[in-house]
Design a protein around this motif. Sequence first.
Motif, PDB file in Angstrom:
ATOM      1  N   UNK A  49       0.827  -1.205   0.000  1.00  0.00           N
ATOM      2  CA  UNK A  49       0.000   0.000   0.000  1.00  0.00           C
ATOM      3  C   UNK A  49       0.865   1.260   0.000  1.00  0.00           C
ATOM      4  N   UNK A  50       2.036   1.181  -0.608  1.00  0.00           N
ATOM      5  CA  UNK A  50       2.983   2.303  -0.599  1.00  0.00           C
ATOM      6  C   UNK A  50       2.328   3.596  -1.071  1.00  0.00           C
ATOM      7  N   UNK A  51       2.538   4.664  -0.301  1.00  0.00           N
ATOM      8  CA  UNK A  51       1.956   5.955  -0.611  1.00  0.00           C
ATOM      9  C   UNK A  51       0.558   6.148  -0.056  1.00  0.00           C
ATOM     10  N   UNK A  52       0.011   5.117   0.545  1.00  0.00           N
ATOM     11  CA  UNK A  52      -1.373   5.152   1.031  1.00  0.00           C
ATOM     12  C   UNK A  52      -1.397   4.965   2.542  1.00  0.00           C
ATOM     13  N   UNK A  53      -2.276   5.713   3.224  1.00  0.00           N
ATOM     14  CA  UNK A  53      -2.449   5.520   4.665  1.00  0.00           C
ATOM     15  C   UNK A  53      -3.132   4.181   4.912  1.00  0.00           C
ATOM     16  N   UNK A  54      -2.566   3.402   5.839  1.00  0.00           N
ATOM     17  CA  UNK A  54      -3.205   2.161   6.265  1.00  0.00           C
ATOM     18  C   UNK A  54      -3.530   2.324   7.748  1.00  0.00           C
ATOM     19  N   UNK A  55      -4.786   2.150   8.118  1.00  0.00           N
ATOM     20  CA  UNK A  55      -5.189   2.400   9.498  1.00  0.00           C
ATOM     21  C   UNK A  55      -4.686   1.311  10.435  1.00  0.00           C
ATOM     22  N   UNK A  56      -4.651   1.658  11.725  1.00  0.00           N
ATOM     23  CA  UNK A  56      -4.272   0.671  12.740  1.00  0.00           C
ATOM     24  C   UNK A  56      -5.127  -0.587  12.606  1.00  0.00           C
ATOM     25  N   UNK A  57      -6.437  -0.387  12.472  1.00  0.00           N
ATOM     26  CA  UNK A  57      -7.363  -1.513  12.405  1.00  0.00           C
ATOM     27  C   UNK A  57      -7.075  -2.386  11.177  1.00  0.00           C
ATOM     28  N   UNK A  58      -6.819  -1.755  10.032  1.00  0.00           N
ATOM     29  CA  UNK A  58      -6.533  -2.516   8.815  1.00  0.00           C
ATOM     30  C   UNK A  58      -5.261  -3.350   8.971  1.00  0.00           C
ATOM     31  N   UNK A  59      -4.222  -2.747   9.538  1.00  0.00           N
ATOM     32  CA  UNK A  59      -2.956  -3.460   9.714  1.00  0.00           C
ATOM     33  C   UNK A  59      -3.114  -4.611  10.699  1.00  0.00           C
ATOM     34  N   UNK A  60      -3.709  -4.326  11.841  1.00  0.00           N
ATOM     35  CA  UNK A  60      -3.849  -5.355  12.873  1.00  0.00           C
ATOM     36  C   UNK A  60      -4.693  -6.521  12.383  1.00  0.00           C
ATOM     37  N   UNK A  61      -5.754  -6.217  11.653  1.00  0.00           N
ATOM     38  CA  UNK A  61      -6.598  -7.287  11.127  1.00  0.00           C
ATOM     39  C   UNK A  61      -5.841  -8.130  10.111  1.00  0.00           C
ATOM     40  N   UNK A  62      -5.065  -7.477   9.236  1.00  0.00           N
ATOM     41  CA  UNK A  62      -4.349  -8.205   8.185  1.00  0.00           C
ATOM     42  C   UNK A  62      -3.217  -9.057   8.736  1.00  0.00           C
ATOM     43  N   UNK A  89       4.393   7.861  10.489  1.00  0.00           N
ATOM     44  CA  UNK A  89       3.183   7.787  11.308  1.00  0.00           C
ATOM     45  C   UNK A  89       2.160   8.818  10.860  1.00  0.00           C
ATOM     46  N   UNK A  90       0.914   8.398  10.713  1.00  0.00           N
ATOM     47  CA  UNK A  90      -0.207   9.313  10.542  1.00  0.00           C
ATOM     48  C   UNK A  90      -0.884   9.392  11.910  1.00  0.00           C
ATOM     49  N   UNK A  91      -0.601  10.429  12.705  1.00  0.00           N
ATOM     50  CA  UNK A  91      -1.014  10.466  14.110  1.00  0.00           C
ATOM     51  C   UNK A  91      -2.477  10.144  14.319  1.00  0.00           C
ATOM     52  N   UNK A  92      -2.724   9.160  15.204  1.00  0.00           N
ATOM     53  CA  UNK A  92      -4.075   8.782  15.561  1.00  0.00           C
ATOM     54  C   UNK A  92      -4.794   7.945  14.519  1.00  0.00           C
ATOM     55  N   UNK A  93      -4.186   7.753  13.350  1.00  0.00           N
ATOM     56  CA  UNK A  93      -4.866   7.066  12.240  1.00  0.00           C
ATOM     57  C   UNK A  93      -4.186   5.763  11.882  1.00  0.00           C
ATOM     58  N   UNK A  94      -2.887   5.814  11.588  1.00  0.00           N
ATOM     59  CA  UNK A  94      -2.183   4.592  11.168  1.00  0.00           C
ATOM     60  C   UNK A  94      -0.792   4.908  10.677  1.00  0.00           C
ATOM     61  N   UNK A  95      -0.366   4.221   9.620  1.00  0.00           N
ATOM     62  CA  UNK A  95       0.988   4.385   9.085  1.00  0.00           C
ATOM     63  C   UNK A  95       0.940   4.440   7.578  1.00  0.00           C
ATOM     64  N   UNK A  96       2.002   5.022   7.002  1.00  0.00           N
ATOM     65  CA  UNK A  96       2.108   5.142   5.553  1.00  0.00           C
ATOM     66  C   UNK A  96       3.534   4.831   5.136  1.00  0.00           C
ATOM     67  N   UNK A  97       3.696   3.883   4.203  1.00  0.00           N
ATOM     68  CA  UNK A  97       4.997   3.652   3.592  1.00  0.00           C
ATOM     69  C   UNK A  97       5.200   4.688   2.504  1.00  0.00           C
ATOM     70  N   UNK A  98       6.442   5.155   2.357  1.00  0.00           N
ATOM     71  CA  UNK A  98       6.747   6.123   1.299  1.00  0.00           C
ATOM     72  C   UNK A  98       6.427   5.494  -0.057  1.00  0.00           C
ATOM     73  N   UNK A  99       6.269   6.351  -1.059  1.00  0.00           N
ATOM     74  CA  UNK A  99       5.964   5.834  -2.396  1.00  0.00           C
ATOM     75  C   UNK A  99       7.118   5.042  -2.952  1.00  0.00           C
ATOM     76  N   UNK A 100       6.780   3.952  -3.641  1.00  0.00           N
ATOM     77  CA  UNK A 100       7.813   3.115  -4.246  1.00  0.00           C
ATOM     78  C   UNK A 100       8.412   3.820  -5.457  1.00  0.00           C
TER      79      UNK A 100
END
Length: 228
Positions: A168-181, A217-228
Amino acid sequence: MKGPRVLVVDDEPQIQRFLTVALTAAGYDVLTAETGAQALRLAATGAPDLIVLDLGLPDRDGKEVLSEIRKFSQTPVIILSARDREAEKIEALDRGANDYVEKPFGIGELTARLRAALRHAASEAQQPPRIEIEGVAMDLDKRLVTRDGLPVKLTPKEYDLLAVLFRNAGRVVTHRQILSAVWGPAHTEDTQYLRVFIGQLRAKIERDPTAPRIVTTEPGVGYRAAEA
């Protein structure tokens, strides 16, 4: 030849006019909608390549429109809204939004988000076996990670965590999405656990873990990998 088609969904006439002019000048083919009903019709029949969606629509909440779109389309959706509460961002992202831009916004930032969303959609369609960001490469077929050509030893969970972020490079992934995956639906509230693993992962892949560039870190939301 026209560029990618963008569906702009916003009930503010001045925003519609501004985005139509700016995005057309940037090479996009622009469709517009003022209501959720119009948005759903054009999303289904207008073949947009991506959608810019306001949350405050006159006939229904934009998050409901997003959920309806996701029932029949995986077209990238970028939320554009004056609502700045973290809960709004998280819910929109959890419902399938690809990114979130707050009003007031700069057209440069918005078009950069559009380009990133289009690139991500194209890379998902191609399913590249190798993803490289800032010198860190993942070979998804071989489950190998290298930094500057040297192997990086990750635990299975660290690897799975990095894979979710890199896919999901370049895209915010929420805590919930990451933990579930990575850990399963029963662990969607274990955000402190996730922070520990993010710290471990950064220690192994970042040149300076105290100033991360690869996984931010996207504070309070999740994490984002830099664009590939």
